[in-house]
Design a protein around this motif. Structure first.
Motif, mmCIF file in Angstrom:
data_model
loop_
_atom_site.group_PDB
_atom_site.id
_atom_site.type_symbol
_atom_site.label_atom_id
_atom_site.label_comp_id
_atom_site.label_asym_id
_atom_site.label_seq_id
_atom_site.Cartn_x
_atom_site.Cartn_y
_atom_site.Cartn_z
ATOM 1 N N LEU A 26 24.117 -45.137 -12.511
ATOM 2 C CA LEU A 26 23.674 -44.721 -11.287
ATOM 3 C C LEU A 26 23.560 -43.304 -11.309
ATOM 4 O O LEU A 26 24.262 -42.585 -11.996
ATOM 5 N N TRP A 30 24.143 -39.795 -6.508
ATOM 6 C CA TRP A 30 25.185 -41.005 -5.942
ATOM 7 C C TRP A 30 26.954 -40.681 -6.504
ATOM 8 O O TRP A 30 27.602 -40.560 -5.735
ATOM 9 N N TYR A 158 23.492 -41.344 3.101
ATOM 10 C CA TYR A 158 22.424 -41.711 4.065
ATOM 11 C C TYR A 158 22.684 -41.827 5.569
ATOM 12 O O TYR A 158 21.932 -42.554 6.176
ATOM 13 N N VAL A 162 19.316 -43.182 7.896
ATOM 14 C CA VAL A 162 18.882 -44.477 8.435
ATOM 15 C C VAL A 162 18.572 -44.311 10.021
ATOM 16 O O VAL A 162 18.320 -45.270 10.477
ATOM 17 N N PHE B 3 11.506 -39.603 -5.883
ATOM 18 C CA PHE B 3 13.177 -39.582 -6.096
ATOM 19 C C PHE B 3 13.897 -40.498 -5.222
ATOM 20 O O PHE B 3 14.685 -41.153 -5.285
ATOM 21 N N PHE B 4 13.500 -40.434 -3.751
ATOM 22 C CA PHE B 4 13.648 -41.518 -2.697
ATOM 23 C C PHE B 4 13.652 -42.909 -3.174
ATOM 24 O O PHE B 4 14.710 -43.477 -3.168
ATOM 25 N N GLU B 7 16.127 -43.631 -6.120
ATOM 26 C CA GLU B 7 17.668 -43.755 -5.805
ATOM 27 C C GLU B 7 17.974 -45.047 -4.991
ATOM 28 O O GLU B 7 19.054 -45.443 -5.050
ATOM 29 N N VAL B 8 17.016 -45.310 -4.201
ATOM 30 C CA VAL B 8 17.366 -46.495 -3.236
ATOM 31 C C VAL B 8 17.220 -47.702 -4.090
ATOM 32 O O VAL B 8 18.146 -48.678 -4.047
ATOM 33 N N GLU B 10 18.039 -47.967 -7.150
ATOM 34 C CA GLU B 10 19.232 -48.095 -8.063
ATOM 35 C C GLU B 10 20.254 -48.717 -7.366
ATOM 36 O O GLU B 10 21.064 -49.501 -7.758
ATOM 37 N N VAL B 11 20.549 -48.539 -6.032
ATOM 38 C CA VAL B 11 21.503 -49.350 -5.333
ATOM 39 C C VAL B 11 21.056 -50.847 -4.916
ATOM 40 O O VAL B 11 21.835 -51.865 -5.252
ATOM 41 N N SER B 137 16.044 -46.727 3.948
ATOM 42 C CA SER B 137 17.521 -46.326 3.689
ATOM 43 C C SER B 137 18.537 -47.141 4.330
ATOM 44 O O SER B 137 19.468 -47.595 3.850
ATOM 45 N N THR B 140 19.569 -50.225 2.290
ATOM 46 C CA THR B 140 20.411 -49.865 1.259
ATOM 47 C C THR B 140 21.787 -49.822 1.814
ATOM 48 O O THR B 140 22.938 -50.214 1.470
ATOM 49 N N VAL B 141 22.095 -49.139 2.894
ATOM 50 C CA VAL B 141 23.309 -48.711 3.619
ATOM 51 C C VAL B 141 23.763 -50.258 4.011
ATOM 52 O O VAL B 141 24.888 -50.409 4.014
#
Lengths: 174, 174
Positions: A26, A30, A158, A162, B3-4, B7-8, B10-11, B137, B140-141
């Protein structure tokens, strides 16, 4: 007793593997996120879990089972890891945690061989008398509370991203 | 934007692997625990995640990017999974989630090729206008909120078992 021990071990042995899948690879944004000053990053949480394996759970269980008169636990330093593993990569931390955990599950199986042992007590510096069974249950729930903490720290990055969904995502309310 | 998106992803790509390590092979007493009537077991949560992959995130993103005038999302049924996957083993559920997630990450990469697309809006049945960026986002959350939920459900099985440690374990207070 066998039932309690086997279900506890199911969780204890999973935690390092869960954290490996969760955190290794990761990106740093993060891994270095936190919830504000004085709170821990996901990476720092692993340092705390390492210290638990070294100084807390099994050492305390050994004190409980020591058959001495005063079975008082030494105080566990919950902050020493912040210096100690500061320079370690997440891979190194998780490998260390994994290896200590494996060793400690081995010790747990050797230490507890009869259900009567689960009722033996030791003296916690803050809570007073506690049973072996409660210590072992807490070891398990302690893993879970820190998996939840890591998850919450990741989610909060985030918090704004969101948009209008924020009210519907319980994790952003804690 | 790169970048956004990275990283999204990745999760998003970690979640099925985390859940596999966490839940596959865990005994039914853990998997069928819940927080009382009307709450979900860890196993039921995976059904809900499957439905999200099928009916929620990517279908809604496709609506946002559809270039039609009214980009209104259909309502997402948050309860249909309770019947649909009722008989499925945890392995089967997680395999299905894993395969849908892989497919959907592939679609996400194909759908978003320019950062301007992240600002396009659709109409949520409850929240009104939402941006592609907010939807992604939230996807992801949403993973994280359900990892936290599973963790909390497991922990609460030992709510009493931890004895005097209860006050110190944050996860037991929610």
């Amino acid at each position: 007793m066998e039932f309690f021990m086997s279900e506890v071990i199911e969780v204890l042995e999973r935690t390092p593997r869960v954290l490996e899948q969760y955190l290794v690879g990761l990106s740093e944004d993060w891994l270095q996120a936190n919830e504000g000053e004085g709170t821990w990053t996901p990476s720092q949480v692993i340092g705390h879990l390492i210290d638990g394996e070294k100084y807390n759970w099994i050492p305390r269980l050994e004190i409980i089972l020591s058959e001495t008169d005063e079975r008082r636990f030494p105080v566990f330093d919950r902050f020493s890891h912040l210096q100690q593993y500061h320079e370690w990569s997440i891979e190194k931390k998780i490998r260390e945690f994994e290896s200590l955990r494996e060793e400690n599950i081995g010790k747990l199986k050797l230490l507890i061989t009869d259900k009567s042992q689960l009722e033996i007590t030791g003296v916690h510096p803050e809570y007073g008398e506690v049973r072996a069974r409660e210590l072992i249950s807490t070891w398990t729930v302690h893993d879970l509370t820190h998996i939840a903490q890591i998850t919450r720290v990741l989610a909060k990055r985030y918090d704004q991203a969101v948009g209008p969904w924020k009210g519907y995502l319980g994790i952003l309310k804690n």
